[in-house]
Design a protein around this motif. Structure first.
Motif, PDB file in Angstrom:
ATOM      1  N   THR A  77       0.768  -1.311  -0.021  1.00 39.57           N
ATOM      2  CA  THR A  77      -0.075  -0.145  -0.005  1.00 39.57           C
ATOM      3  C   THR A  77       0.828   1.394   0.081  1.00 39.57           C
ATOM      4  O   THR A  77       0.392   2.460  -0.287  1.00 39.57           O
ATOM      5  N   PHE A  78       2.231   1.050   0.337  1.00 39.45           N
ATOM      6  CA  PHE A  78       2.908   2.115   0.435  1.00 39.45           C
ATOM      7  C   PHE A  78       3.848   2.602  -0.792  1.00 39.45           C
ATOM      8  O   PHE A  78       4.627   3.696  -0.955  1.00 39.45           O
ATOM      9  N   LEU A  79       3.466   1.715  -1.930  1.00 42.07           N
ATOM     10  CA  LEU A  79       4.360   1.831  -3.311  1.00 42.07           C
ATOM     11  C   LEU A  79       3.342   2.569  -4.197  1.00 42.07           C
ATOM     12  O   LEU A  79       2.080   2.869  -4.420  1.00 42.07           O
ATOM     13  N   GLY A  80       4.121   3.328  -5.293  1.00 46.76           N
ATOM     14  CA  GLY A  80       3.463   3.690  -6.600  1.00 46.76           C
ATOM     15  C   GLY A  80       2.348   4.911  -6.405  1.00 46.76           C
ATOM     16  O   GLY A  80       1.529   4.781  -7.129  1.00 46.76           O
ATOM     17  N   GLY A  81       2.493   5.675  -5.453  1.00 49.97           N
ATOM     18  CA  GLY A  81       1.664   6.631  -5.106  1.00 49.97           C
ATOM     19  C   GLY A  81       0.227   6.190  -4.347  1.00 49.97           C
ATOM     20  O   GLY A  81      -0.550   7.109  -4.472  1.00 49.97           O
ATOM     21  N   ARG A  82       0.357   5.200  -4.139  1.00 51.41           N
ATOM     22  CA  ARG A  82      -1.087   4.527  -3.680  1.00 51.41           C
ATOM     23  C   ARG A  82      -1.443   5.286  -2.211  1.00 51.41           C
ATOM     24  O   ARG A  82      -2.743   5.530  -1.910  1.00 51.41           O
ATOM     25  N   GLN A  83      -0.291   5.788  -1.360  1.00 48.54           N
ATOM     26  CA  GLN A  83      -0.727   6.453  -0.324  1.00 48.54           C
ATOM     27  C   GLN A  83      -1.605   7.756  -0.701  1.00 48.54           C
ATOM     28  O   GLN A  83      -2.408   8.212  -0.101  1.00 48.54           O
ATOM     29  N   ALA A  84      -0.781   8.443  -1.853  1.00 44.67           N
ATOM     30  CA  ALA A  84      -1.568   9.874  -2.264  1.00 44.67           C
ATOM     31  C   ALA A  84      -3.107   9.532  -2.665  1.00 44.67           C
ATOM     32  O   ALA A  84      -3.802  10.494  -2.379  1.00 44.67           O
ATOM     33  N   ASN A  85      -3.272   8.354  -3.400  1.00 48.73           N
ATOM     34  CA  ASN A  85      -4.470   8.070  -3.701  1.00 48.73           C
ATOM     35  C   ASN A  85      -5.624   8.006  -2.796  1.00 48.73           C
ATOM     36  O   ASN A  85      -6.456   8.415  -2.806  1.00 48.73           O
ATOM     37  N   ILE A  86      -5.166   7.415  -1.831  1.00 49.80           N
ATOM     38  CA  ILE A  86      -6.012   7.107  -0.534  1.00 49.80           C
ATOM     39  C   ILE A  86      -6.173   8.386  -0.015  1.00 49.80           C
ATOM     40  O   ILE A  86      -7.320   8.610   0.557  1.00 49.80           O
ATOM     41  N   SER A  87      -5.146   9.160   0.242  1.00 47.37           N
ATOM     42  CA  SER A  87      -5.266  10.361   0.954  1.00 47.37           C
ATOM     43  C   SER A  87      -6.288  11.612  -0.027  1.00 47.37           C
ATOM     44  O   SER A  87      -7.061  11.970   0.758  1.00 47.37           O
ATOM     45  N   LYS A  88      -6.176  11.170  -1.191  1.00 48.12           N
ATOM     46  CA  LYS A  88      -7.220  12.007  -1.975  1.00 48.12           C
ATOM     47  C   LYS A  88      -8.596  11.684  -1.833  1.00 48.12           C
ATOM     48  O   LYS A  88      -9.601  12.646  -1.697  1.00 48.12           O
ATOM     49  N   GLY A 159     -12.436   5.065  -6.285  1.00 47.04           N
ATOM     50  CA  GLY A 159     -12.006   6.318  -5.767  1.00 47.04           C
ATOM     51  C   GLY A 159     -10.816   6.066  -5.163  1.00 47.04           C
ATOM     52  O   GLY A 159     -10.043   7.353  -5.134  1.00 47.04           O
ATOM     53  N   MET A 160     -10.007   5.222  -5.119  1.00 46.29           N
ATOM     54  CA  MET A 160      -8.696   5.089  -4.709  1.00 46.29           C
ATOM     55  C   MET A 160      -7.785   4.389  -5.846  1.00 46.29           C
ATOM     56  O   MET A 160      -6.535   4.694  -5.992  1.00 46.29           O
ATOM     57  N   GLY A 161      -8.394   3.525  -6.685  1.00 49.02           N
ATOM     58  CA  GLY A 161      -7.618   2.984  -7.688  1.00 49.02           C
ATOM     59  C   GLY A 161      -6.670   1.594  -7.101  1.00 49.02           C
ATOM     60  O   GLY A 161      -7.594   1.146  -6.139  1.00 49.02           O
ATOM     61  N   THR A 162      -5.920   1.245  -7.473  1.00 49.21           N
ATOM     62  CA  THR A 162      -5.088   0.174  -6.984  1.00 49.21           C
ATOM     63  C   THR A 162      -4.561   0.651  -5.707  1.00 49.21           C
ATOM     64  O   THR A 162      -3.792   1.581  -5.578  1.00 49.21           O
ATOM     65  N   VAL A 163      -4.561  -0.071  -4.623  1.00 47.45           N
ATOM     66  CA  VAL A 163      -4.332   0.187  -3.081  1.00 47.45           C
ATOM     67  C   VAL A 163      -3.108  -0.775  -2.788  1.00 47.45           C
ATOM     68  O   VAL A 163      -2.574  -0.977  -1.817  1.00 47.45           O
ATOM     69  N   GLY A 164      -3.025  -1.852  -3.700  1.00 46.28           N
ATOM     70  CA  GLY A 164      -1.813  -2.892  -3.400  1.00 46.28           C
ATOM     71  C   GLY A 164      -2.222  -4.130  -3.885  1.00 46.28           C
ATOM     72  O   GLY A 164      -3.179  -4.353  -5.000  1.00 46.28           O
ATOM     73  N   TYR A 165      -1.763  -5.404  -3.100  1.00 48.16           N
ATOM     74  CA  TYR A 165      -1.906  -6.557  -3.877  1.00 48.16           C
ATOM     75  C   TYR A 165      -2.445  -7.748  -2.693  1.00 48.16           C
ATOM     76  O   TYR A 165      -2.054  -7.567  -1.777  1.00 48.16           O
ATOM     77  N   VAL A 166      -3.032  -8.792  -3.173  1.00 48.27           N
ATOM     78  CA  VAL A 166      -3.255  -9.795  -2.092  1.00 48.27           C
ATOM     79  C   VAL A 166      -1.902 -10.375  -1.689  1.00 48.27           C
ATOM     80  O   VAL A 166      -1.071 -10.581  -2.423  1.00 48.27           O
ATOM     81  N   PRO A 167      -1.482 -10.571  -0.488  1.00 43.25           N
ATOM     82  CA  PRO A 167      -0.250 -11.236  -0.134  1.00 43.25           C
ATOM     83  C   PRO A 167       0.337 -12.366  -1.028  1.00 43.25           C
ATOM     84  O   PRO A 167      -0.897 -13.181  -0.904  1.00 43.25           O
ATOM     85  N   GLY A 193      -3.050   7.397   8.411  1.00 45.07           N
ATOM     86  CA  GLY A 193      -3.192   8.970   7.657  1.00 45.07           C
ATOM     87  C   GLY A 193      -2.686  10.204   8.563  1.00 45.07           C
ATOM     88  O   GLY A 193      -1.885   9.662   9.457  1.00 45.07           O
ATOM     89  N   GLU A 194      -2.962  11.003   8.366  1.00 42.81           N
ATOM     90  CA  GLU A 194      -2.401  12.214   9.202  1.00 42.81           C
ATOM     91  C   GLU A 194      -2.837  12.338  10.610  1.00 42.81           C
ATOM     92  O   GLU A 194      -3.964  12.196  10.952  1.00 42.81           O
ATOM     93  N   TYR A 195      -1.965  12.754  11.453  1.00 39.52           N
ATOM     94  CA  TYR A 195      -2.648  12.631  12.866  1.00 39.52           C
ATOM     95  C   TYR A 195      -1.946  13.854  13.560  1.00 39.52           C
ATOM     96  O   TYR A 195      -1.074  14.244  13.494  1.00 39.52           O
ATOM     97  N   ARG A 207       2.276  11.520  10.660  1.00 37.97           N
ATOM     98  CA  ARG A 207       1.277  10.835   9.801  1.00 37.97           C
ATOM     99  C   ARG A 207       1.799   9.296   9.916  1.00 37.97           C
ATOM    100  O   ARG A 207       2.920   8.909  10.049  1.00 37.97           O
ATOM    101  N   ASP A 208       0.890   8.547   9.648  1.00 37.72           N
ATOM    102  CA  ASP A 208       1.132   7.089   9.743  1.00 37.72           C
ATOM    103  C   ASP A 208       0.755   6.607   8.304  1.00 37.72           C
ATOM    104  O   ASP A 208      -0.175   7.178   7.710  1.00 37.72           O
ATOM    105  N   ASP A 209       1.602   5.617   7.661  1.00 40.34           N
ATOM    106  CA  ASP A 209       0.955   4.976   6.306  1.00 40.34           C
ATOM    107  C   ASP A 209      -0.307   4.416   6.359  1.00 40.34           C
ATOM    108  O   ASP A 209      -0.720   3.879   7.564  1.00 40.34           O
ATOM    109  N   TYR A 210      -1.212   4.725   5.368  1.00 38.77           N
ATOM    110  CA  TYR A 210      -2.503   3.955   5.430  1.00 38.77           C
ATOM    111  C   TYR A 210      -2.141   2.621   5.239  1.00 38.77           C
ATOM    112  O   TYR A 210      -1.289   2.182   4.585  1.00 38.77           O
ATOM    113  N   SER A 211      -2.983   1.666   6.149  1.00 39.49           N
ATOM    114  CA  SER A 211      -3.009   0.260   5.628  1.00 39.49           C
ATOM    115  C   SER A 211      -4.490  -0.128   5.418  1.00 39.49           C
ATOM    116  O   SER A 211      -5.532   0.693   5.871  1.00 39.49           O
ATOM    117  N   VAL A 212      -4.476  -1.197   4.691  1.00 40.91           N
ATOM    118  CA  VAL A 212      -5.716  -1.456   4.236  1.00 40.91           C
ATOM    119  C   VAL A 212      -5.848  -3.060   4.413  1.00 40.91           C
ATOM    120  O   VAL A 212      -5.075  -3.916   4.024  1.00 40.91           O
TER     121      VAL A 212
END
Length: 218
Positions: A77-88, A159-167, A193-195, A207-212
Motif C-alpha cells: 500500500t506504500f508503493l507507487g503513489g497509492r498513499q497519495a491516492n488514498i489521501s485524496k 475512488g482510490m484505484g489500486t491500493v496494493g496486492y493480495v499477499p 493517515g495524518e494525525y 502521519r502513519d502510512d495508510y493500511s488496508v
C-alpha cells in the motif's frame, strides 16, 4: 414455539392412544383397529413436525459450514503513489462533509490533559467500505503478466484505484475463491493517515502510512 408444542402434543397423544389400542384389542378387535388407526394418525403428525425440525437444523448447519471468512492486510500500500491516492479519497470525503476530520476537534480542544500523548487522526480509524463484489466498490484483478509474481492479484477500491496486492502467500488459494465466484461480501478496513499529537507542551503534526485490511465472507 407453537410447532414445538404441537410436536410434543402429538407425541403424548401417540403414546396415550398406543396404550389404549393395546387395551382395546383385549375387548374388541374392531375397536382395537380403530384405536390403532388413530394412533398412526397422531404418530404421522408427530413425525411430520419432527422431520421439518430436522430439516431446519440441517439447513442451519449447512449454512454455518458454508460461511467462511478470509482476512488479510493488503501488501504494497506504500508503493507507487497509492498513499497519495488514498489521501485524496479521504480529502474529498472531508470536503463533502461525509466524514469529520480530527474527531471534530480544534487544535485548542486537542491541547487538553485528556488528550496528552493520544494520536487524533484526520480520518476515523477502522474506516470501513463494504462491497458485495458485484457493485464494483472493491475489485480484484489477476496479473499473470506481472514480472514479479505470475499469481499476483491486484486489489482496487473505487475512488482510490489500486491500493496494493493480495499477499503472495495466499494469492493462489484466493484465486480459487475468485474462480468459484464464492465471494458474498467484502469489507475494506482502512487505518492511518495524518494525525495530531499533544505532548503537553507542543502540538505535533505527523502521519502513519495508510493500511488496508480486507475481510471476505464466502
Amino acid at each position: 414455539m407453537l410447532k414445538k408444542i404441537l410436536r410434543y402434543l402429538f407425541l403424548i397423544m401417540t403414546i396415550i392412544f398406543g396404550i389404549l389400542t393395546v387395551v382395546a384389542f383385549t375387548d374388541s378387535v374392531i375397536f382395537g383397529i380403530i384405536m390403532l388407526v388413530i394412533t398412526f394418525i397422531f404418530f404421522f403428525f408427530f413425525s411430520l413436525f419432527s422431520a421439518k425440525n430436522i430439516n431446519n437444523i440441517s439447513k442451519n448447519n449447512e449454512n454455518i459450514k458454508q460461511n467462511k471468512t478470509l482476512k488479510f492486510q493488503v501488501a504494497g500500500t506504500f508503493l507507487g503513489g497509492r498513499q497519495a491516492n488514498i489521501s485524496k479519497f479521504f480529502f474529498k470525503k472531508v470536503e463533502k462533509k461525509e466524514i469529520i476530520s480530527y474527531e471534530g476537534l480544534t487544535d485548542s480542544e486537542i491541547k487538553t490533559k485528556e488528550n496528552i500523548d493520544i494520536e487524533i487522526y484526520e480520518i476515523p480509524q477502522d474506516y470501513e467500505i463494504k462491497s458485495n463484489y458485484s457493485d464494483g466498490l472493491i475489485k480484484f484483478e489477476k496479473e499473470p503478466e506481472n514480472e514479479y509474481d505470475k499469481n499476483a492479484i491486484r486489489v482496487m477500491i473505487k475512488g482510490m484505484g489500486t491500493v496494493g496486492y493480495v499477499p503472495k502467500n495466499i494469492n493462489i488459494s484466493f484465486a480459487k475463491i475468485l474462480e468459484n465466484n464464492d465471494i458474498k461480501e467484502i469489507t475494506a478496513t482502512i487505518c492511518g493517515g495524518e494525525y495530531k499529537l499533544w505532548n503537553g507542551k507542543k502540538l505535533k503534526n505527523d502521519r502513519d502510512d495508510y493500511s488496508v485490511t480486507i475481510t471476505i465472507n464466502y
